[in-house]
Scaffold this motif. Structure first.
Motif, PDB file in Angstrom:
ATOM      1  N   UNK A 214       0.868  -1.186   0.000  1.00 14.67           N
ATOM      2  CA  UNK A 214       0.000   0.000   0.000  1.00 14.67           C
ATOM      3  C   UNK A 214       0.897   1.225   0.000  1.00 14.67           C
ATOM      4  N   UNK A 215       0.415   2.298  -0.642  1.00 10.20           N
ATOM      5  CA  UNK A 215       1.237   3.496  -0.784  1.00 10.20           C
ATOM      6  C   UNK A 215       0.340   4.698  -1.012  1.00 10.20           C
ATOM      7  N   UNK A 216       0.596   5.799  -0.288  1.00  5.01           N
ATOM      8  CA  UNK A 216      -0.136   7.035  -0.545  1.00  5.01           C
ATOM      9  C   UNK A 216       0.637   8.237  -0.026  1.00  5.01           C
ATOM     10  N   UNK A 217       0.380   9.368  -0.678  1.00  2.00           N
ATOM     11  CA  UNK A 217       0.970  10.639  -0.263  1.00  2.00           C
ATOM     12  C   UNK A 217      -0.146  11.461   0.378  1.00  2.00           C
ATOM     13  N   UNK A 218       0.109  11.942   1.584  1.00  2.00           N
ATOM     14  CA  UNK A 218      -0.891  12.710   2.329  1.00  2.00           C
ATOM     15  C   UNK A 218      -0.208  13.863   3.072  1.00  2.00           C
ATOM     16  N   UNK A 219      -1.023  14.835   3.475  1.00  2.00           N
ATOM     17  CA  UNK A 219      -0.515  15.893   4.344  1.00  2.00           C
ATOM     18  C   UNK A 219      -1.296  15.819   5.649  1.00  2.00           C
ATOM     19  N   UNK A 220      -0.580  15.539   6.721  1.00  2.00           N
ATOM     20  CA  UNK A 220      -1.211  15.440   8.035  1.00  2.00           C
ATOM     21  C   UNK A 220      -1.495  16.826   8.600  1.00  2.00           C
ATOM     22  N   UNK A 221      -2.653  16.983   9.217  1.00  2.00           N
ATOM     23  CA  UNK A 221      -2.923  18.192   9.980  1.00  2.00           C
ATOM     24  C   UNK A 221      -2.156  18.076  11.298  1.00  2.00           C
ATOM     25  N   UNK A 222      -2.050  19.163  12.025  1.00  2.00           N
ATOM     26  CA  UNK A 222      -1.388  19.132  13.338  1.00  2.00           C
ATOM     27  C   UNK A 222      -2.116  18.122  14.249  1.00  2.00           C
ATOM     28  N   UNK A 223      -3.435  18.113  14.209  1.00  2.00           N
ATOM     29  CA  UNK A 223      -4.209  17.190  15.050  1.00  2.00           C
ATOM     30  C   UNK A 223      -3.967  15.736  14.646  1.00  2.00           C
ATOM     31  N   UNK A 224      -3.903  15.465  13.360  1.00  2.00           N
ATOM     32  CA  UNK A 224      -3.619  14.100  12.907  1.00  2.00           C
ATOM     33  C   UNK A 224      -2.214  13.675  13.330  1.00  2.00           C
ATOM     34  N   UNK A 225      -1.249  14.571  13.231  1.00  2.00           N
ATOM     35  CA  UNK A 225       0.111  14.255  13.672  1.00  2.00           C
ATOM     36  C   UNK A 225       0.126  13.955  15.169  1.00  2.00           C
ATOM     37  N   UNK A 226      -0.609  14.736  15.948  1.00  2.00           N
ATOM     38  CA  UNK A 226      -0.696  14.488  17.399  1.00  2.00           C
ATOM     39  C   UNK A 226      -1.331  13.128  17.671  1.00  2.00           C
ATOM     40  N   UNK A 227      -2.364  12.794  16.900  1.00  2.00           N
ATOM     41  CA  UNK A 227      -3.029  11.499  17.069  1.00  2.00           C
ATOM     42  C   UNK A 227      -2.065  10.361  16.719  1.00  2.00           C
ATOM     43  N   UNK A 228      -1.346  10.503  15.620  1.00  3.02           N
ATOM     44  CA  UNK A 228      -0.424   9.448  15.190  1.00  3.02           C
ATOM     45  C   UNK A 228       0.687   9.241  16.219  1.00  3.02           C
ATOM     46  N   UNK A 229       1.227  10.320  16.755  1.00  2.00           N
ATOM     47  CA  UNK A 229       2.352  10.253  17.700  1.00  2.00           C
ATOM     48  C   UNK A 229       1.911  10.354  19.164  1.00  2.00           C
ATOM     49  N   UNK A 230       0.683   9.979  19.453  1.00  2.00           N
ATOM     50  CA  UNK A 230       0.145  10.085  20.815  1.00  2.00           C
ATOM     51  C   UNK A 230       1.020   9.373  21.856  1.00  2.00           C
ATOM     52  N   UNK A 231       1.723   8.324  21.451  1.00  2.12           N
ATOM     53  CA  UNK A 231       2.602   7.603  22.383  1.00  2.12           C
ATOM     54  C   UNK A 231       3.716   8.498  22.928  1.00  2.12           C
ATOM     55  N   UNK A 232       4.010   9.592  22.228  1.00  3.25           N
ATOM     56  CA  UNK A 232       5.073  10.506  22.649  1.00  3.25           C
ATOM     57  C   UNK A 232       4.542  11.780  23.306  1.00  3.25           C
ATOM     58  N   UNK A 233       3.236  11.834  23.630  1.00  7.26           N
ATOM     59  CA  UNK A 233       2.640  13.098  24.070  1.00  7.26           C
ATOM     60  C   UNK A 233       3.274  13.680  25.328  1.00  7.26           C
ATOM     61  N   UNK A 234       3.875  12.856  26.168  1.00  7.94           N
ATOM     62  CA  UNK A 234       4.511  13.360  27.392  1.00  7.94           C
ATOM     63  C   UNK A 234       5.981  13.712  27.181  1.00  7.94           C
ATOM     64  N   UNK A 235       6.504  13.460  26.005  1.00 11.97           N
ATOM     65  CA  UNK A 235       7.923  13.696  25.738  1.00 11.97           C
ATOM     66  C   UNK A 235       8.171  15.174  25.393  1.00 11.97           C
ATOM     67  N   UNK A 236       9.345  15.679  25.717  1.00  9.95           N
ATOM     68  CA  UNK A 236       9.611  17.108  25.466  1.00  9.95           C
ATOM     69  C   UNK A 236       9.623  17.497  23.984  1.00  9.95           C
ATOM     70  N   UNK A 237       9.820  16.526  23.104  1.00 16.47           N
ATOM     71  CA  UNK A 237       9.893  16.826  21.676  1.00 16.47           C
ATOM     72  C   UNK A 237       8.552  16.707  20.953  1.00 16.47           C
ATOM     73  N   UNK A 238       7.470  16.401  21.684  1.00 14.10           N
ATOM     74  CA  UNK A 238       6.168  16.133  21.067  1.00 14.10           C
ATOM     75  C   UNK A 238       5.687  17.294  20.184  1.00 14.10           C
TER      76      UNK A 238
END
Length: 140
Positions: free
Chosen positions: A34-58
């Protein structure tokens, strides 16, 4: 066959490295299902990287990941997750082995060109973030 998510980050897309990155994975015996080009919104990026939400680089990570298009793909192969992680190299390109994608192309630890699922559990969450079941076309 194991499947894993790989994402070419905004720096890789901006620098026109899509074909080069995909060819490295294909040359190592992994198949694109599977392959696609997309542009994530800030909210989508936050959702995707939720595992890092407590990290200083989030915040900087999610700003960066929503700054331009990404290419999301699902790769399939024997031990795909482990192999993709080896092919990508260490998160910090200064620590990455010669010949790895991050050693070859990364700008820095954040703009390191690619993301890959780090476990079967991560892959199981990350693949459906971008792809529905009918979009996953086995290469066989």
């Amino acid at each position: 066959m194991e499947r894993t998510l790989v994402m070419i980050k905004p720096d890789g897309v901006q620098r026109n490295l899509i074909g080069k990155v995909i060819s490295i994975f294909e040359e190592k015996g992994l198949r694109v299902v599977a392959l696609k080009k997309v542009k994530l919104s800030k909210e989508q990026a936050k959702q995707f990287y939720v595992v890092h939400k407590e990290r200083p680089f989030f915040e900087s990570l999610t700003d960066y990941m929503s700054s331009g298009p990404v290419v999301a793909m699902v790769l399939e192969g024997e031990q795909a997750i482990k192999r993709v992680r080896e092919i990508m190299g260490a998160t910090d390109p200064k620590e990455a082995q010669e010949g790895t994608i991050r050693k070859l192309f990364a700008i820095d630890k954040e703009k390191n060109t690619v993301h890959g699922s780090d476990s079967p559990e991560s892959a199981a969450k990350e693949i459906p973030f971008f792809f529905s079941e009918y979009e996953l076309l086995s290469a066989e």
